[in-house]
Write an enzyme that holds these catalytic residues in place. Structure first.
Site, PDB file in Angstrom:
ATOM      1  N   CYS B 153       1.028  -1.409  -0.524  1.00 53.40           N
ATOM      2  CA  CYS B 153       0.057   0.093  -0.326  1.00 53.40           C
ATOM      3  C   CYS B 153       0.962   1.036   0.394  1.00 53.40           C
ATOM      4  O   CYS B 153       0.594   1.767  -0.459  1.00 53.40           O
ATOM      5  CB  CYS B 153      -1.162  -0.040   1.763  1.00 53.40           C
ATOM      6  SG  CYS B 153      -1.935  -1.135   0.951  1.00 53.40           S
ATOM      7  N   HIS B 154       1.821   1.347   0.988  1.00 50.82           N
ATOM      8  CA  HIS B 154       2.505   2.352   1.187  1.00 50.82           C
ATOM      9  C   HIS B 154       4.043   2.154   0.652  1.00 50.82           C
ATOM     10  O   HIS B 154       4.715   2.804   1.722  1.00 50.82           O
ATOM     11  CB  HIS B 154       1.674   3.379   2.332  1.00 50.82           C
ATOM     12  CG  HIS B 154       0.154   3.358   2.041  1.00 50.82           C
ATOM     13  ND1 HIS B 154      -0.179   2.791   2.877  1.00 50.82           N
ATOM     14  CD2 HIS B 154      -0.100   4.254   1.442  1.00 50.82           C
ATOM     15  CE1 HIS B 154      -2.130   3.609   2.536  1.00 50.82           C
ATOM     16  NE2 HIS B 154      -1.390   4.267   1.857  1.00 50.82           N
ATOM     17  N   GLY B 155       4.297   0.960   1.018  1.00 47.24           N
ATOM     18  CA  GLY B 155       5.614   0.870   0.949  1.00 47.24           C
ATOM     19  C   GLY B 155       6.492   0.657   2.264  1.00 47.24           C
ATOM     20  O   GLY B 155       7.874   0.675   2.060  1.00 47.24           O
TER      21      GLY B 155
END
Lengths: 424, 189
Positions: B153-155
Site C-alpha cells: 500500500c505505502h511501501g
C-alpha cells in the site's frame, strides 16, 4: 438578493396560501425574479448541475437500498443480484456509481471556478465555507458508499481510511486504537462496520441537501459573483433568473447529461477498479490499492510523507486549508481576469492537482523514466504538496499585496453592452 | 447612569444556572449510550481467542490464520533468517520497542523478544501504518530489502523479525498474546 418581493398571487387559492405559508412567494423570489448578473458564463451553470447530481444520487440510491443487503456475507451477492436480476438494476447502479464521479467532476469545476473569479471573497465568505462543508460531506458519503459493494477495494479502502485515525496513537497512546475500534465495532473492519456505513451513507445525502439549502440562501443574500468580479450596481447590470438562467442552466445541463449517459452506457466501469468485483477478503490486500480518482491528489499528499502522523496531518491540513481561503487572499480584486500574476499561479495550481492525482494513481515506489534517469514519483508528490500549501499559505497572501492589477470596468452593463451601457 | 452596580444574584439566577447545569450533565449522560453502541459488542469480544495447528508449516514458510478479523502470520524461520534478524543492532531500528503483548511494554526489540521460540514468529499481519496486509518475502520472491515483509500500500518494509525498517509505518508488527499448547499447537488471544 435581499430585496422586497414582487410576487403577486394570481388566484384565490394562492392568495389564501400566501397569507398562511408563503412558499410560492419564496419560490418566485428565488427562482424567477431573482436578479442575476447578466454576464454569467458557462462555468456558472455548475451549481444547477450539482443540484441535479445530488437529486440523481438520492433517487437512484433510494432505489438501490430497496435491493441491497448490508451484511458482510450477503452484500456482494446482493449487488450482483441488482446487476443481473433486478429489472433495470444494472442501469440504476451504473447511474449511481458513475453519478458519484460526475458529481465530483462538477464540484471540482465549481470550486476552481470559485477560485478563479474570487467568489469566496467578501461578502461571500460564508457561502464558500458552506461549499467546503458540502465538499467534505460529499467525500464522506462517497467513501461510505464505496465500501457497500464489499469488494476487495471496498474492504481495504475502508481499512486504510479508518486507520488514518490510528495515527493519533502517536499523540496520545491508545487514543487512535480506541477510535478505530469504535468506528469498526470490532477488532477489524467487518459486518458491524458495513452496517453502520450503510446507515450513514443513507443519512449524509440529506445532510448535504440541508447544507445546499444554506449554501443557496447564503448565495442569495449578497447575490451571484460574476466573471468580472465587480459588484452589481443597479438593475441595468442584472437579468431575472427566469427565463435567462433557467434556460442557460438547462442547456448546459443537457450537455452534461450526455457526458454522464456516455459513461453509463458505453464505459460504465471506466472509473471503477476491477479489484472491486472480487469479494472482500480480510486476509489478502490487493497489490495495488488506489482510492477513487477524486481522492487521488490527497492520497498522493499522504504518501509523500514518510512519517505516519505527519502524513495524516498533511492530508487533513490540505482540506482544512480551504476553509481559510477567504482570509488568505489579500487582494481587493476578485476576478483573475484582472489579476495577471494570480491567473498564472491559479493554472499552476490546477496542473499541480492533476499531477498529484496522477502520482496518487501510481504505485508507492513508482518512478518516472527521464531518458535513463529514474525520478521517483514520491519527489513529484513532495513538490506538488509543497506547491499546494505554498499557493494557499504563502503566495495567496503575498501576491495580493505586490500584484499590479488591471483596471476594472465601470460596470457589468458597460462591459457587456459597450461604453454607453445602453442596448444598441 | 455612569456607576451602575451589578445587582445581587437572586434566587432565580441561581435556579436558572443550576437547572442549566443539570440539563447539560443529563444531555451528556443521554449521549453516552448512542456513542458506546458503536463499540465492539460482547459477542465480538468473546470471539477473541483461537487455537491454531501449526504442524503443517514447513521451514521457511508462512501460514496465515484469521484472528479477530485480522490475518495472523505464523512464520517458521530458516537459520539464515534468524541469524539475519539477530545481527541487527538495536540502534538501526526505527521502533526500538518489542511490541510483544507477552512482555512488558518497554522490552527492547531484540530478536529474542519477538517470539518465545527462535524458529517461530507469530505476528498480527496488519501493517502498523494504515492496516494493509504486508506480503511475505521468500528467497524465490523477495519483497523489499530486509527479507521480511513488504506492504504494497505505502511501501513499508519489515525485517525477518517483523520489525519496521523503512517506510511510513511507525511500529514493528505486533506480537499477539500467545502460548504454545504443544509443539504443534498455539493458542492466540
Amino acid at each position: 438578493m435581499a430585496g422586497h418581493s414582487t410576487y403577486v398571487p394570481a388566484f384565490g387559492f394562492t392568495r389564501w396560501l400566501d397569507k398562511r405559508l408563503p412558499i410560492l412567494r419564496l419560490t418566485h423570489d428565488t427562482m424567477t425574479t431573482y436578479p442575476t448578473p447578466r454576464n454569467l458564463n458557462i462555468w456558472y451553470t455548475f451549481g444547477g448541475i450539482l443540484t441535479f447530481c445530488l437529486g440523481v444520487q438520492i433517487v437512484t440510491g433510494v432505489v438501490l437500498a430497496m435491493h441491497y443487503v448490508p451484511n458482510a456475507d450477503l452484500a456482494f451477492n446482493s449487488v450482483e443480484n441488482i446487476m443481473r436480476d433486478v429489472n433495470y438494476g444494472w442501469l440504476i447502479r451504473y447511474m449511481h456509481a458513475n453519478g458519484a464521479s460526475m458529481f465530483f467532476l462538477a464540484v471540482y469545476i465549481h470550486m476552481f471556478r470559485g477560485l478563479y473569479y474570487g467568489s469566496y471573497k467578501e461578502p461571500r465568505e460564508v457561502l464558500w465555507i458552506l461549499g467546503v462543508l458540502i465538499y467534505l460531506l460529499m467525500m464522506a458519503t462517497a467513501f461510505f458508499g464505496y465500501v457497500l459493494p464489499w469488494g476487495q477495494m471496498s474492504f481495504w479502502g475502508a481499512t486504510v481510511i479508518t486507520s488514518l485515525f490510528s495515527a493519533l496513537d502517536q499523540l496520545i497512546p491508545h487514543l487512535g486504537s480506541a477510535i478505530t475500534s469504535w468506528l469498526w465495532g470490532g477488532f477489524a473492519v467487518g459486518d458491524a462496520t458495513l452496517n453502520r456505513f450503510f446507515s450513514l451513507h443513507y443519512l449524509l445525502p440529506f445532510a448535504i441537501a440541508g447544507v445546499v439549502g444554506l449554501h443557496i440562501w447564503a448565495l442569495h443574500v449578497p447575490g451571484n459573483n460574476n466573471p468580472l468580479g465587480i459588484d452589481v450596481k443597479g438593475p441595468q447590470d442584472t437579468v431575472p433568473f427566469h427565463p435567462y438562467y433557467t434556460v442557460k442552466d438547462a442547456f448546459y445541463l443537457s450537455l452534461f447529461v450526455i457526458l454522464f449517459a456516455g459513461f453509463v452506457f458505453f464505459a460504465p466501469n471506466f472509473f471503477g477498479n476491477p479489484d472491486n468485483y472480487t469479494p472482500a477478503n480480510p486476509l489478502v490486500t490487493p497489490t495495488d490499492i488506489v482510492p477513487e480518482w477524486y481522492l487521488l491528489p490527497f492520497y498522493a499528499m499522504l504518501r509523500s510523507v514518510p512519517q505516519k502522523l505527519i502524513g495524516v496531518l498533511v492530508l487533513v491540513g490540505a482540506l482544512v486549508t480551504l476553509f481559510f481561503v477567504p482570509w488568505l487572499d489579500t487582494s481587493k480584486v476578485r476576478s483573475c481576469r484582472f489579476r495577471p500574476l494570480m491567473k498564472q499561479l491559479f493554472w499552476v495550481l490546477a496542473l499541480d492537482c492533476v499531477m498529484l492525482g496522477y502520482v496518487g494513481s501510481q504505485g508507492a515506489d513508482a518512478a518516472l523514466n527521464l531518458g535513463g534517469m529514474q525520478l521517483p514519483l514520491v519527489w513529484l508528490a513532495r513538490l506538488g504538496t509543497a506547491y499546494y500549501y505554498g499557493f494557499f499559505w504563502v503566495l495567496l497572501p503575498l501576491i495580493g499585496r505586490i500584484e499590479k492589477t488591471k483596471a476594472l470596468p465601470e460596470s457589468i452593463a458597460k462591459s457587456v453592452l459597450g461604453a454607453t451601457g445602453e442596448r444598441t | 447612569m455612569a456607576t451602575a452596580t451589578k445587582p445581587e444574584p437572586t434566587r432565580r439566577d441561581f435556579l436558572y444556572i443550576a437547572t442549566g447545569a443539570v440539563g447539560a450533565v443529563g444531555a451528556a449522560f443521554a449521549a453516552w449510550p448512542f456513542i458506546d453502541q458503536m463499540n465492539p459488542t460482547s459477542a465480538v469480544l468473546a470471539m477473541a481467542s483461537i487455537e491454531a495447528d501449526i504442524s503443517s508449516v514447513q521451514l521457511g514458510q508462512q501460514v496465515v490464520f484469521k484472528w479477530r478479523g485480522h490475518p495472523l502470520f505464523v512464520r517458521r524461520r530458516t537459520p539464515k533468517e534468524i541469524a539475519e534478524a539477530r545481527a541487527v543492532s538495536l540502534s538501526d531500528l526505527p521502533d526500538p520497542v518489542a511490541r510483544n503483548a507477552n512482555l512488558p511494554d518497554n522490552a527492547p526489540a531484540t530478536d529474542a523478544n519477538r517470539g518465545s521460540k527462535a524458529e517461530w514468529l507469530v505476528l498480527v499481519g496488519v501493517c502498523t501504518h494504515l492496516g494493509c496486509t504486508p506480503t511475505v518475502s521468500t528467497p524465490q520472491a523477495p519483497q523489499g530489502d530486509y527479507g521480511g515483509w513488504l506492504c504494497h500500500c505505502h511501501g513499508s518494509q519489515y525485517d525477518t523479525a517483523g520489525r519496521i525498517r523503512k517506510g511510513p509505518a511507525p511500529q514493528n508488527l505486533a506480537v499477539p498474546p500467545y502460548s504454545f499448547l504443544s509443539d504443534t499447537k498455539i493458542k492466540v488471544g
